[in-house]
Scaffold this active site. Structure first.
Site, PDB file in Angstrom:
ATOM      1  N   TRP A  51       0.864  -1.189   0.000  1.00  0.00           N
ATOM      2  CA  TRP A  51       0.000   0.000   0.000  1.00  0.00           C
ATOM      3  C   TRP A  51       0.896   1.232   0.000  1.00  0.00           C
ATOM      4  CZ3 TRP A  51      -4.794   0.727  -1.286  1.00  0.00           C
ATOM      5  CH2 TRP A  51      -5.375   1.970  -1.039  1.00  0.00           C
ATOM      6  N   GLN A  82      -4.919  10.813   4.181  1.00  0.00           N
ATOM      7  CA  GLN A  82      -3.630  10.482   4.793  1.00  0.00           C
ATOM      8  C   GLN A  82      -3.145   9.132   4.265  1.00  0.00           C
ATOM      9  OE1 GLN A  82      -3.499   7.948   7.374  1.00  0.00           O
ATOM     10  NE2 GLN A  82      -1.378   8.247   7.996  1.00  0.00           N
ATOM     11  N   SER A  97      -2.461   6.152   5.137  1.00  0.00           N
ATOM     12  CA  SER A  97      -3.041   4.837   5.424  1.00  0.00           C
ATOM     13  C   SER A  97      -4.459   4.682   4.892  1.00  0.00           C
ATOM     14  CB  SER A  97      -3.063   4.602   6.948  1.00  0.00           C
ATOM     15  OG  SER A  97      -4.055   5.393   7.559  1.00  0.00           O
ATOM     16  N   LYS A  98      -5.079   5.779   4.457  1.00  0.00           N
ATOM     17  CA  LYS A  98      -6.501   5.748   4.142  1.00  0.00           C
ATOM     18  C   LYS A  98      -6.796   5.020   2.828  1.00  0.00           C
ATOM     19  CE  LYS A  98      -7.690   7.979   7.851  1.00  0.00           C
ATOM     20  NZ  LYS A  98      -6.400   8.145   8.505  1.00  0.00           N
ATOM     21  N   ASN A  99      -8.048   4.591   2.675  1.00  0.00           N
ATOM     22  CA  ASN A  99      -8.449   3.810   1.503  1.00  0.00           C
ATOM     23  C   ASN A  99      -8.361   4.600   0.205  1.00  0.00           C
ATOM     24  OD1 ASN A  99      -9.223   2.292   3.741  1.00  0.00           O
ATOM     25  ND2 ASN A  99     -11.023   1.458   2.747  1.00  0.00           N
TER      26      ASN A  99
END
Length: 407
Positions: free
Chosen positions: A20, A194, A196-198
């Site tokens: 990711w 941010q 980490s977001k999807n």
């Protein structure tokens, strides 16, 4: 024969990596195009930001979208636009990231913490209603992990008490409640981009609304208090430069094209993992009913019962699960009101009444979730294949077998 746990030197159950963010040459070319153009800023250099805002609004089924520098600022813009004044109360859940509540402090308002539903970890509508006073002006609901709150009940309460509803949808890009995208149901929806977001550009945020007045105010606050049709050096509202760049905008436009398929994959994997984990004693997935037409699974959460794992603490269990190769986390160490910020009332603002005392707050469901129950599997892992979900469940069973064998 008992399998040796990975944390003790055994083989990992899950060998696969889950990268990711996901990107290819489309993102690289889009950002490079902006760099080569020399038009990097906003709003005077190109229209990539406005283009993304329109795309995101359409995607969410809302009339307007306004980008800003991050998901914390997006909450602050929403609160100010909703008309909160110094000393007003804003109802918030205690099981969420700090900015859901600290944004209220930044607006010189009082966060009022109410407990969560033990089956969903979302704010409990009954707790909301019992906390309303004559000073209450707004409710911030958090669709935690991407699981929709009970929006029918919450909107009914808000209408009866004339309160604004702000949806903190930082975990809920593309998630749905009764077929409607989260963030588009309340007065304002707030999202984070941010890393980490999807949906991500490394940093960034956005607010969506169908209300003309709220849109005009949030747009002004985001752009140093300027108003549409005004002069560059005319400033009407106490805003700041919260604008994103053209590079972030084109990156988000590319990433948005991936979001529907990624959300469908997370949703399907989450339903399948629910089935697998429900068969393991001591593991209980959070409840999702028929109103949850799509879950974004920014966090897949299950409840852990140490008594079915030989008394193994949640912290040690999460460490063991991570060692087995499952991208997981033990969750928040304590509810927000137990953070030093609230315990010490280190607010640096002038409108919090002296009688506000967060040391006396007690939300037992949130405290239990933090202390012994909640274990998270992270969103990028939910983009795996069905065999990966099977491996996650196998890792849990491996730990349980090892703990029981030691008794």
């Amino acid at each position: 024969m008992k399998q040796q746990l990975a944390i003790n030197g055994g083989h990992k159950t899950v060998q696969k990596q889950f990268p990711w963010p996901i990107y290819d040459e489309h993102e690289v070319a889009a950002v490079a195009g902006i760099v080569r153009s020399g038009k990097w800023g906003n709003p005077d250099c190109g229209d990539a930001v406005e283009k993304f805002e329109k795309e995101f609004a359409v995607y969410c089924g809302s009339k307007y979208a306004i980008t800003c520098v991050n998901g914390s600022v997006s909450l602050r813009l929403a609160l100010i636009a909703c008309g909160v004044k110094p000393g007003d109360e804003v109802i918030v859940p205690p099981y969420t990231f700090i900015t859901t509540a600290s944004s209220v402090i930044e607006c010189n308002c009082v966060p009022v913490f109410v407990d969560i539903d033990p089956e969903t970890y979302n704010i409990h509508p009954k707790a909301i209603e019992s906390a309303i006073t004559e000073r209450t002006k707004a409710i911030i609901v958090v669709h935690f992990g991407g699981l929709a709150c009970d929006m029918d009940a919450i909107m009914d309460i808000a209408r009866r008490y004339n309160l604004r509803v702000i949806e903190d949808a930082a975990h809920a890009h593309s998630a749905e409640y009764k077929g409607q995208k989260l963030g588009s149901i309340g007065d304002v929806g707030s999202f984070s981009f941010q890393s980490s977001k999807n949906l991500t550009a490394g940093e960034g945020g956005i607010v969506i609304t169908n209300n003309d007045e709220l849109y005009a105010m949030m747009r002004s606050l985001r752009n140093v208090g300027r108003v549409e049709g005004g002069q560059w050096y005319d400033h009407y509202n106490p805003g700041c430069n919260y604008r994103i760049t053209q590079m972030q905008a084109v990156l988000l436009s590319c990433q948005l094209k991936r979001l529907a398929e990624q959300t469908s994959r997370r949703n399907e994997n989450g339903l399948f993992l629910d089935q697998l984990l429900s068969d393991i004693k001591g593991i209980t997935p959070l409840r999702r009913d028929a109103t949850i037409t799509k879950h974004s699974y920014h966090i897949y959460i299950f409840k852990y019962d140490a008594s079915e794992f030989g008394g193994l603490s949640k912290e040690k269990f999460a460490d063991m699960l991570a060692a087995e190769g499952v991208p997981c986390f033990k969750g928040y160490p304590h509810p927000l009101y137990k953070q030093p910020l609230f315990q010490n009332k280190n607010f640096m603002c002038y409108a919090i009444p002296d009688d506000v005392d967060y040391m006396t707050i007690h939300c037992p469901v949130a405290e239990l979730a933090c202390a012994t129950e909640a274990v998270w599997i992270l969103q990028h892992a939910m983009l795996g294949e069905r065999e990966d979900m099977i491996a996650f469940a196998e890792a849990v069973r491996k730990i349980q077998s090892a703990m029981k064998a030691d008794l």
